[in-house]
Design a protein around this motif. Structure first.
Motif, mmCIF file in Angstrom:
data_model
loop_
_atom_site.group_PDB
_atom_site.id
_atom_site.type_symbol
_atom_site.label_atom_id
_atom_site.label_comp_id
_atom_site.label_asym_id
_atom_site.label_seq_id
_atom_site.Cartn_x
_atom_site.Cartn_y
_atom_site.Cartn_z
ATOM 1 N N ILE A 169 -15.867 26.615 0.686
ATOM 2 C CA ILE A 169 -14.425 26.468 0.933
ATOM 3 C C ILE A 169 -13.753 25.749 -0.229
ATOM 4 N N ARG A 170 -14.407 24.755 -0.778
ATOM 5 C CA ARG A 170 -13.826 24.071 -1.939
ATOM 6 C C ARG A 170 -13.687 25.029 -3.111
ATOM 7 N N ASP A 171 -14.729 25.821 -3.376
ATOM 8 C CA ASP A 171 -14.655 26.792 -4.478
ATOM 9 C C ASP A 171 -13.571 27.839 -4.215
ATOM 10 N N LEU A 172 -13.418 28.239 -2.947
ATOM 11 C CA LEU A 172 -12.374 29.205 -2.600
ATOM 12 C C LEU A 172 -10.995 28.634 -2.884
ATOM 13 N N MET A 173 -10.751 27.397 -2.485
ATOM 14 C CA MET A 173 -9.449 26.780 -2.714
ATOM 15 C C MET A 173 -9.169 26.599 -4.202
ATOM 16 N N VAL A 174 -10.213 26.291 -4.963
ATOM 17 C CA VAL A 174 -10.037 26.162 -6.416
ATOM 18 C C VAL A 174 -9.711 27.512 -7.044
ATOM 19 N N SER A 175 -10.395 28.562 -6.592
ATOM 20 C CA SER A 175 -10.208 29.891 -7.192
ATOM 21 C C SER A 175 -8.832 30.477 -6.903
ATOM 22 N N ILE A 176 -8.261 30.147 -5.746
ATOM 23 C CA ILE A 176 -6.930 30.691 -5.418
ATOM 24 C C ILE A 176 -5.820 29.704 -5.747
ATOM 25 N N GLY A 177 -6.173 28.594 -6.383
ATOM 26 C CA GLY A 177 -5.165 27.650 -6.861
ATOM 27 C C GLY A 177 -4.556 26.763 -5.796
ATOM 28 N N LEU A 178 -5.238 26.551 -4.680
ATOM 29 C CA LEU A 178 -4.697 25.718 -3.603
ATOM 30 C C LEU A 178 -5.389 24.363 -3.499
ATOM 31 N N TYR A 179 -6.376 24.115 -4.350
ATOM 32 C CA TYR A 179 -7.079 22.835 -4.273
ATOM 33 C C TYR A 179 -6.126 21.685 -4.578
ATOM 34 N N ASP A 180 -6.270 20.604 -3.827
ATOM 35 C CA ASP A 180 -5.445 19.403 -3.958
ATOM 36 C C ASP A 180 -3.972 19.696 -3.660
ATOM 37 N N THR A 181 -3.737 20.533 -2.660
ATOM 38 C CA THR A 181 -2.380 20.797 -2.187
ATOM 39 C C THR A 181 -2.361 20.706 -0.660
ATOM 40 N N PHE A 182 -1.158 20.586 -0.122
ATOM 41 C CA PHE A 182 -1.029 20.591 1.336
ATOM 42 C C PHE A 182 -1.516 21.908 1.938
ATOM 43 N N TYR A 183 -1.297 23.005 1.207
ATOM 44 C CA TYR A 183 -1.638 24.324 1.733
ATOM 45 C C TYR A 183 -3.137 24.463 1.966
ATOM 46 N N ALA A 184 -3.956 23.792 1.163
ATOM 47 C CA ALA A 184 -5.403 23.892 1.341
ATOM 48 C C ALA A 184 -5.828 23.332 2.695
ATOM 49 N N LEU A 185 -5.329 22.144 3.024
ATOM 50 C CA LEU A 185 -5.688 21.536 4.302
ATOM 51 C C LEU A 185 -5.065 22.291 5.471
ATOM 52 N N THR A 219 0.841 -1.199 0.000
ATOM 53 C CA THR A 219 0.000 0.000 0.000
ATOM 54 C C THR A 219 0.879 1.252 0.000
ATOM 55 N N LYS A 220 0.225 2.391 -0.091
ATOM 56 C CA LYS A 220 0.925 3.675 -0.067
ATOM 57 C C LYS A 220 0.812 4.359 1.296
ATOM 58 N N MET A 221 0.676 3.560 2.354
ATOM 59 C CA MET A 221 0.474 4.138 3.669
ATOM 60 C C MET A 221 1.667 4.963 4.138
ATOM 61 N N THR A 222 2.860 4.604 3.719
ATOM 62 C CA THR A 222 4.028 5.413 4.093
ATOM 63 C C THR A 222 3.909 6.824 3.533
ATOM 64 N N ARG A 223 3.484 6.913 2.272
ATOM 65 C CA ARG A 223 3.273 8.224 1.647
ATOM 66 C C ARG A 223 2.160 8.998 2.355
ATOM 67 N N TYR A 224 1.052 8.307 2.642
ATOM 68 C CA TYR A 224 -0.060 8.957 3.337
ATOM 69 C C TYR A 224 0.360 9.414 4.740
ATOM 70 N N PHE A 225 1.151 8.586 5.412
ATOM 71 C CA PHE A 225 1.613 8.928 6.754
ATOM 72 C C PHE A 225 2.457 10.197 6.728
ATOM 73 N N MET A 226 3.360 10.291 5.782
ATOM 74 C CA MET A 226 4.189 11.489 5.662
ATOM 75 C C MET A 226 3.342 12.698 5.289
ATOM 76 N N ASN A 227 2.330 12.492 4.447
ATOM 77 C CA ASN A 227 1.430 13.599 4.111
ATOM 78 C C ASN A 227 0.723 14.132 5.350
ATOM 79 N N SER A 228 0.270 13.222 6.221
ATOM 80 C CA SER A 228 -0.398 13.654 7.442
ATOM 81 C C SER A 228 0.533 14.438 8.348
ATOM 82 N N LEU A 229 1.794 14.012 8.426
ATOM 83 C CA LEU A 229 2.755 14.761 9.223
ATOM 84 C C LEU A 229 2.992 16.152 8.632
#
Length: 283
Positions: free
Chosen positions: A132-148, A71-81
Motif C-alpha cells: 500500500i505504501r508503494d502504491l501511494m508513492v507510485s500514484i503520487g498520494l503519499y504523505d497527503t490526506f487523500y492517501a489516508l 505544540t501543534k495539536m491544533t493542526r493535528y486535530f484539524m488534520n484528523s477531522l
C-alpha cells in the motif's frame, strides 16, 4: 448456554459477582485515571516520580493551555477531522449501496463479491504495509490526506458492507414488494424505504467507523511523514522529547484527543444501542 440471573436469595453469590465486576472495572479504568491525574500534575511533580500519589500542585489550566500554545495539536486535530469526516461519510454511502445490492438482488458472482468484502477483514493490516505504501508513492498520494482517506474508505467498507447487508436483509420483503408494485425504481426504494429504516444502523456504523479511523496510529505512520498532514495519533508521538518528555503535557494532549469519539458516542448513544439491537428480536 446463556448466563442465568443470580437469585436474590443467594446473597453471597451476588456479592461475589458484584465484587468481581467492580474489580475488573477498577483495573480497566486505572490507566485512564493515571493519565487524567498526570495531566493535572506539574512537570517537577512528574520528574520527581509522583505518578500515583496526590499531585503536589495542580497545573490543570497551564497544562491544557500548553497543549495549544507549545505544540501543534491544533493542526493535528484539524488534520484528523479532514481525514475522518469524509472517510466516514464515504464509508456510509458505499456500504449502504453495496449492502442494498448484495442483500436484495441475486446475480451471478454476488456471493463471490460478498466473500471478498468479508475476507478482506481477516487480512492482517501489517502484511499490506509495503504494497500500500508503494502504491501511494507510485500514484503520487503519499504523505497527503487523500492517501489516508482512500485507505480508510477501502478498508472500512468491507466491514461496513457486512454490517449493512445484514441489516437490510432483515427488513421485511413485503416492503420491497409493495415498492415494486407501486412502480418505484431501485434508487427510489433505497432512498425512501431502506435509508429511513436503517438510520439506527447507520448511526451505530458511523460511531464505529469514526472511532476506528480517528484512533488509527499504524497507517498514520506508514502513509504520512510531514506535520502538515499528520493526524492526532501520529502527532502525539512528536510530543516526546529526545532526552526528557513533558508527560504532563503529553497526558493533557491525550485527553484532548480522546474527547471527539467520546462526545460522538454520547450524542448518538440512543441510536447506537438501537442500531446494535436492531433485528435481534423478531416480531
Amino acid at each position: 448456554m446463556y448466563p442465568r440471573p443470580i437469585p436474590e436469595n443467594k446473597k453471597l453469590a451476588r456479592f461475589g459477582y458484584m465484587a468481581g465486576v467492580s474489580l475488573v472495572l477498577v483495573l480497566w479504568l486505572l490507566p485512564l485515571f493515571a493519565v487524567i491525574m498526570t495531566s493535572f500534575r506539574s512537570f517537577d511533580d512528574v520528574m520527581a516520580g509522583n505518578y500515583w500519589g496526590w499531585p503536589s500542585k495542580f497545573n490543570l489550566v497551564e497544562n491544557y493551555v500548553a497543549v495549544f500554545e507549545q505544540t501543534k495539536m491544533t493542526r493535528y486535530f484539524m488534520n484528523s477531522l479532514i481525514i475522518t469526516v469524509p472517510s466516514v461519510i464515504m464509508v456510509l454511502v458505499f456500504s449502504t449501496l453495496t449492502g442494498f445490492v448484495l442483500s436484495r438482488y441475486r446475480f451471478r458472482g454476488s456471493m463471490v463479491i460478498f466473500a471478498i468484502f468479508v475476507g478482506g477483514n481477516f487480512l492482517p493490516q501489517q502484511i499490506m504495509m509495503i504494497p500500500i505504501r508503494d502504491l501511494m508513492v507510485s500514484i503520487g498520494l503519499y504523505d497527503t490526506f487523500y492517501a489516508l482517506i482512500l485507505f480508510h474508505v477501502a478498508f472500512q467498507t468491507g466491514f461496513a458492507t457486512l454490517f449493512m447487508r445484514n441489516f437490510i436483509a432483515a427488513l421485511p420483503d413485503e416492503l420491497f414488494q409493495a415498492a415494486r408494485a407501486e412502480g418505484a425504481s431501485p434508487w427510489q426504494t433505497l432512498i425512501h424505504i431502506v435509508v429511513p429504516l436503517v438510520r439506527p444502523a447507520l448511526a451505530a456504523l458511523a460511531i464505529l467507523a469514526f472511532t476506528f479511523i480517528w484512533n488509527d496510529y499504524f497507517w498514520a505512520l506508514v502513509l504520512t511523514q510531514s506535520d502538515v498532514v499528520k493526524p492526532v495519533t501520529a502527532g502525539l508521538s512528536n510530543l516526546k522529547g529526545e532526552w526528557v518528555s513533558a508527560w504532563n503535557i503529553v497526558s493533557a494532549a491525550t485527553i484532548f484527543v480522546a474527547i471527539p469519539p467520546v462526545v460522538m458516542f454520547f450524542l448518538m448513544q440512543k441510536h447506537f444501542i438501537s442500531g446494535l439491537t436492531m433485528g435481534a428480536v423478531k416480531g
